[in-house]
Design a protein around this motif. Structure first.
Motif, PDB file in Angstrom:
ATOM      1  N   VAL A 354       0.835  -1.204   0.000  1.00 16.13           N
ATOM      2  CA  VAL A 354       0.000   0.000   0.000  1.00 16.13           C
ATOM      3  C   VAL A 354       0.866   1.248   0.000  1.00 16.13           C
ATOM      4  CG1 VAL A 354      -1.715   1.310   1.294  1.00 16.13           C
ATOM      5  CG2 VAL A 354      -1.937  -1.167   1.111  1.00 16.13           C
ATOM      6  N   ASN A 355       1.952   1.235   0.767  1.00 18.24           N
ATOM      7  CA  ASN A 355       2.825   2.396   0.841  1.00 18.24           C
ATOM      8  C   ASN A 355       3.460   2.698  -0.510  1.00 18.24           C
ATOM      9  OD1 ASN A 355       4.327   4.429   2.506  1.00 18.24           O
ATOM     10  ND2 ASN A 355       6.074   3.226   1.832  1.00 18.24           N
ATOM     11  N   ALA A 356       3.847   1.657  -1.242  1.00 15.90           N
ATOM     12  CA  ALA A 356       4.445   1.860  -2.569  1.00 15.90           C
ATOM     13  C   ALA A 356       3.466   2.553  -3.511  1.00 15.90           C
ATOM     14  CB  ALA A 356       4.888   0.518  -3.151  1.00 15.90           C
ATOM     15  N   VAL A 357       2.209   2.110  -3.500  1.00 14.58           N
ATOM     16  CA  VAL A 357       1.187   2.729  -4.357  1.00 14.58           C
ATOM     17  C   VAL A 357       0.897   4.156  -3.890  1.00 14.58           C
ATOM     18  CG1 VAL A 357      -1.214   2.588  -5.110  1.00 14.58           C
ATOM     19  CG2 VAL A 357       0.166   0.511  -4.943  1.00 14.58           C
ATOM     20  N   SER A 358       0.864   4.374  -2.579  1.00 15.13           N
ATOM     21  CA  SER A 358       0.588   5.703  -2.038  1.00 15.13           C
ATOM     22  C   SER A 358       1.638   6.714  -2.490  1.00 15.13           C
ATOM     23  CB  SER A 358       0.530   5.644  -0.507  1.00 15.13           C
ATOM     24  OG  SER A 358       0.323   6.924   0.047  1.00 15.13           O
ATOM     25  N   LYS A 359       2.905   6.312  -2.477  1.00 19.73           N
ATOM     26  CA  LYS A 359       3.974   7.219  -2.903  1.00 19.73           C
ATOM     27  C   LYS A 359       3.818   7.594  -4.379  1.00 19.73           C
ATOM     28  CE  LYS A 359       5.976   7.286   1.082  1.00 19.73           C
ATOM     29  NZ  LYS A 359       5.825   8.501   1.935  1.00 19.73           N
ATOM     30  N   ILE A 360       3.458   6.614  -5.182  1.00 23.15           N
ATOM     31  CA  ILE A 360       3.266   6.883  -6.615  1.00 23.15           C
ATOM     32  C   ILE A 360       2.098   7.840  -6.819  1.00 23.15           C
ATOM     33  CG2 ILE A 360       2.624   5.844  -8.823  1.00 23.15           C
ATOM     34  CD1 ILE A 360       4.114   3.313  -7.908  1.00 23.15           C
ATOM     35  N   MET A 361       1.028   7.657  -6.044  1.00 26.66           N
ATOM     36  CA  MET A 361      -0.172   8.480  -6.217  1.00 26.66           C
ATOM     37  C   MET A 361       0.018   9.898  -5.687  1.00 26.66           C
ATOM     38  SD  MET A 361      -3.288   5.814  -5.516  1.00 26.66           S
ATOM     39  CE  MET A 361      -4.493   7.007  -6.042  1.00 26.66           C
ATOM     40  N   GLN A 362       1.069  10.134  -4.909  1.00 24.61           N
ATOM     41  CA  GLN A 362       1.345  11.477  -4.445  1.00 24.61           C
ATOM     42  C   GLN A 362       2.174  12.280  -5.444  1.00 24.61           C
ATOM     43  OE1 GLN A 362       2.488  11.987  -0.217  1.00 24.61           O
ATOM     44  NE2 GLN A 362       1.963   9.842   0.049  1.00 24.61           N
ATOM     45  N   SER A 363       2.600  11.636  -6.525  1.00 24.18           N
ATOM     46  CA  SER A 363       3.346  12.339  -7.559  1.00 24.18           C
ATOM     47  C   SER A 363       2.479  13.429  -8.187  1.00 24.18           C
ATOM     48  CB  SER A 363       3.796  11.351  -8.640  1.00 24.18           C
ATOM     49  OG  SER A 363       4.335  12.027  -9.752  1.00 24.18           O
ATOM     50  N   GLU A 364       3.069  14.578  -8.442  1.00 22.00           N
ATOM     51  CA  GLU A 364       2.311  15.705  -8.984  1.00 22.00           C
ATOM     52  C   GLU A 364       1.813  15.439 -10.402  1.00 22.00           C
ATOM     53  OE1 GLU A 364       4.661  19.196  -8.735  1.00 22.00           O
ATOM     54  OE2 GLU A 364       4.767  19.216  -6.560  1.00 22.00           O
ATOM     55  N   HIS A 365       2.469  14.536 -11.118  1.00 14.77           N
ATOM     56  CA  HIS A 365       2.163  14.380 -12.536  1.00 14.77           C
ATOM     57  C   HIS A 365       1.442  13.071 -12.856  1.00 14.77           C
ATOM     58  CE1 HIS A 365       4.632  17.899 -13.187  1.00 14.77           C
ATOM     59  NE2 HIS A 365       5.638  17.315 -12.579  1.00 14.77           N
ATOM     60  N   ILE A 366       1.004  12.345 -11.834  1.00 14.04           N
ATOM     61  CA  ILE A 366       0.272  11.111 -12.112  1.00 14.04           C
ATOM     62  C   ILE A 366      -1.124  11.446 -12.616  1.00 14.04           C
ATOM     63  CG2 ILE A 366      -0.634  10.873  -9.765  1.00 14.04           C
ATOM     64  CD1 ILE A 366      -0.302   7.834 -10.105  1.00 14.04           C
ATOM     65  N   ASP A 367      -1.615  10.678 -13.562  1.00 15.60           N
ATOM     66  CA  ASP A 367      -2.945  10.921 -14.111  1.00 15.60           C
ATOM     67  C   ASP A 367      -3.875   9.778 -13.724  1.00 15.60           C
ATOM     68  OD1 ASP A 367      -2.458   8.762 -15.927  1.00 15.60           O
ATOM     69  OD2 ASP A 367      -1.402  10.143 -17.259  1.00 15.60           O
ATOM     70  N   ILE A 368      -5.148   9.920 -14.082  1.00 16.32           N
ATOM     71  CA  ILE A 368      -6.161   8.948 -13.683  1.00 16.32           C
ATOM     72  C   ILE A 368      -5.862   7.576 -14.271  1.00 16.32           C
ATOM     73  CG2 ILE A 368      -8.590   8.329 -13.934  1.00 16.32           C
ATOM     74  CD1 ILE A 368      -9.268  11.256 -13.754  1.00 16.32           C
ATOM     75  N   ASP A 369      -5.413   7.545 -15.514  1.00 15.59           N
ATOM     76  CA  ASP A 369      -5.151   6.278 -16.164  1.00 15.59           C
ATOM     77  C   ASP A 369      -4.079   5.497 -15.415  1.00 15.59           C
ATOM     78  OD1 ASP A 369      -5.880   4.626 -18.406  1.00 15.59           O
ATOM     79  OD2 ASP A 369      -3.884   4.971 -19.197  1.00 15.59           O
ATOM     80  N   ASN A 370      -2.977   6.170 -15.072  1.00  7.79           N
ATOM     81  CA  ASN A 370      -1.899   5.498 -14.340  1.00  7.79           C
ATOM     82  C   ASN A 370      -2.328   5.136 -12.925  1.00  7.79           C
ATOM     83  OD1 ASN A 370       0.001   5.565 -16.418  1.00  7.79           O
ATOM     84  ND2 ASN A 370       0.634   7.645 -15.916  1.00  7.79           N
TER      85      ASN A 370
END
Length: 569
Positions: A354-370
């Motif tokens: 869960v922590n790995a996914v959370s860090k990715i989702m906090q990226s400023e440039h992540i979009d809905i698809d990713n």
């Protein structure tokens, strides 16, 4: 004629006086330039300006005056200025706290004006809100605005901190009225809002009286997005609360931390005997950070048990000695039982994922698809872990148990509770349920199933957005889509971007534009924001609906973490 000649040659009778005036002007310009530069630097680094006094040459006069004095050691302009101040030659020196505050306000106003100008040029924007108590125990709200910045040479999706707002009424109505009045004060139209992102508080996300509902009532195109990271936190919280054994597990983790951290001597003992990873306190708000708390024990359990044994035998504090003995010997309320070690391995695996996914989702440039790809990957991991994780975790827990001389099994046998509607002639042997089976059913399967259900429920909104905008994100799918499918999706997008009789785009024209665009897009373009850079070459002409559709789509965030990060730590 002589006067005209002297004026041109600067040879008038007050030549000397004018030179002194110009020299003084230059001096003050240079002084103010240095003061502005210092104020900007201190503000950018979030450093305090003032100390306990405001006099040059005295101790504790704060960062601002200390740096002014430091400038004077090397810079002749500031050296002369300091000499005049200390000598009493000038009364207005521009070093007081009033001037500092005025310069901060001026610089802040200029920065805010530049930000508002960018947002106005972008036209479509999204609001992100979050609230917390400040040091004076007053509720304050952070306002973040997200938009597609087209003012730069390269298109960027930006999230701008705009202001802090003092909250008097914390209800959904009060927060909504505060938001509306603030947008009006910033010369931003609420009709241009294309999204709203909050945490999961009922006054924010409430479907009946929350801010999101009130905003949707007057602007149906203001898509609501729950904070992805906060939703992950809540999913973890749901998992931990689903089992009494999980609650007890984290209680033991916190007790170990409190035992060592409450005394400098015990903390030093921990560093000497354990070293490596330090213990971390459990966070009540950031559940994914608990992986750090579990990691320290997961990979150092034998050494921590040795440190607890030492405290149980040698500690002078009777209370700490008793706690240490209970933590090291108890099979149900300490680390001396196989059940705790088994749960420790399971929780570390889950928290790490869960922590790995959370860090990715906090990226400023992540979009809905990713984001959806990441969430589907997490759910897939959990489903696979449900089938195979128990035995793998059991094997790892046995290795740890053997290194600690703990019997790696469940010894007790209990009778399974019989339900009233079950057959009486049920075989007695089938009624016997081992401790291991009970642990698997009541602990392992319960928390994993709760994780899967919570994730699927909390992220339904992202799947809805994927159905609406997904065909624009994935350029491979965009190029390979059939004409009928593409047309249907464009018409659906027109409907989603419609409020009353007005829509941001014409769905049929968008379909015609994309049919042409997907054949002329260069192969090196892989991301949605790169499509906007390509469209900028035509300044919106030729593909006006596509230009708008991509700008609106990219304003929708995955996480509202930027609002939380804006608060002082």
């Amino acid at each position: 004629m002589e006067l005209e000649f002297r004026l041109k040659k600067n040879q008038t009778i007050d030549k000397g006086l004018q030179e002194e005036i110009n020299k003084e002007k230059t001096h003050w310009r240079e002084v103010l330039l240095r003061i502005f530069s210092l104020v900007t630097t201190l503000a950018k680094q979030n450093l305090a300006f003032r100390g306990t006094n405001e006099k040059l040459g005295q101790i504790n006069n704060g960062n601002f005056l200390s740096f002014i004095e430091s400038f004077g050691d090397f810079d002749p302009v500031m050296r002369e200025h300091i000499r005049r101040v200390k000598g009493g030659e000038i009364h207005y020196h521009y070093l007081s706290h009033t001037i500092q505050d005025e310069l901060i306000v001026m610089l802040g106003s200029e920065v805010k004006s530049m930000i508002i100008k960018k947002i106005q040029e972008a036209k479509y924007f999204l609001v992100i809100l979050d609230c917390t108590l400040d040091k004076s125990h007053k509720e304050q709200m952070s306002l973040i605005i997200r938009c597609v910045d087209v003012s730069m040479a390269k298109t960027q999706v930006e999230e701008f901190f705009v202001t802090f707002l003092e909250v008097a009424d914390k209800s959904g109505e009060g927060l909504f009225e505060l938001l509306c009045s603030t947008l009006v004060g910033l010369n931003l139209s609420i009709d241009d809002v294309r999204g709203q992102g909050y945490d999961n508080g009922s006054n924010m996300k409430g479907k009946h009286k929350g801010v999101q509902k009130r905003l949707l009532d007057i602007n149906s195109r203001a898509f609501y997005t729950p904070c992805g990271c906060h939703s992950l936190n809540l999913a973890l919280s749901d998992m931990a609360k689903s089992s009494s054994k999980a609650i007890a597990f984290f209680g033991i983790i916190q007790r170990i931390y409190c035992l060592f951290s409450s005394s400098s001597n015990r903390w030093e003992l921990f560093k000497q005997m354990v070293g490596g990873l330090t213990l971390k306190s459990l966070s009540e708000t950031r559940w994914e950070s608990r992986v750090e708390s579990v990691r320290a024990i997961r990979f150092q359990a034998p050494k921590i048990r040795d440190a607890l044994d030492y405290l149980a035998e040698n500690c002078d504090d009777p209370g700490a000695r008793s706690d240490a003995e209970a933590l090291t010997t108890s099979k149900t309320h300490g680390i001396g039982g196989f059940e705790f070690l088994f749960g420790m391995v399971i929780w570390y695996d889950l928290l790490f994922a869960v922590n790995a996914v959370s860090k990715i989702m906090q990226s400023e440039h992540i979009d809905i698809d990713n984001a959806i790809v990441q969430l589907k990957g997490l759910v897939s991991f959990l489903k696979n872990y449900r089938e195979t994780g128990f035995e793998k975790a059991k094997a790892e827990a046995k290795i740890i148990a053997e290194s600690m001389d703990i019997e790696p099994d469940f010894s007790r046998i209990i009778k399974r509770k019989k339900h009233f509607d079950e057959a009486v002639e049920r075989d007695d042997e089938s009624e016997m349920l081992s401790e291991e089976e009970k642990f698997k059913i009541d602990y392992f399967l319960r928390i994993v199933d709760q994780a899967i259900v919570s994730l699927q429920i909390r992220f339904e909104q992202f799947e809805e957005y994927e159905k609406t905008f997904g065909f624009l994100f994935d350029l491979h799918k965009l190029k390979s889509a059939t004409d009928d499918s593409l047309k249907a999706k464009c018409i659906n997008l027109e409907s989603s971007l419609k409020h009353g009789a007005n829509s941001d785009i014409d769905g049929y024209h968008l379909y015609l534009e994309i049919k042409i665009l997907r054949n002329v897009l260069p192969s090196e373009i892989k991301k949605a924001v790169e499509v906007l850079d390509f469209l900028r070459r035509f300044e919106g002409h030729g593909y006006p609906n596509t230009w708008i559709a991509y700008r609106v789509m990219l304003t929708i965030p995955i996480s509202a973490a930027s609002a939380e990060r804006s608060f002082p730590s």
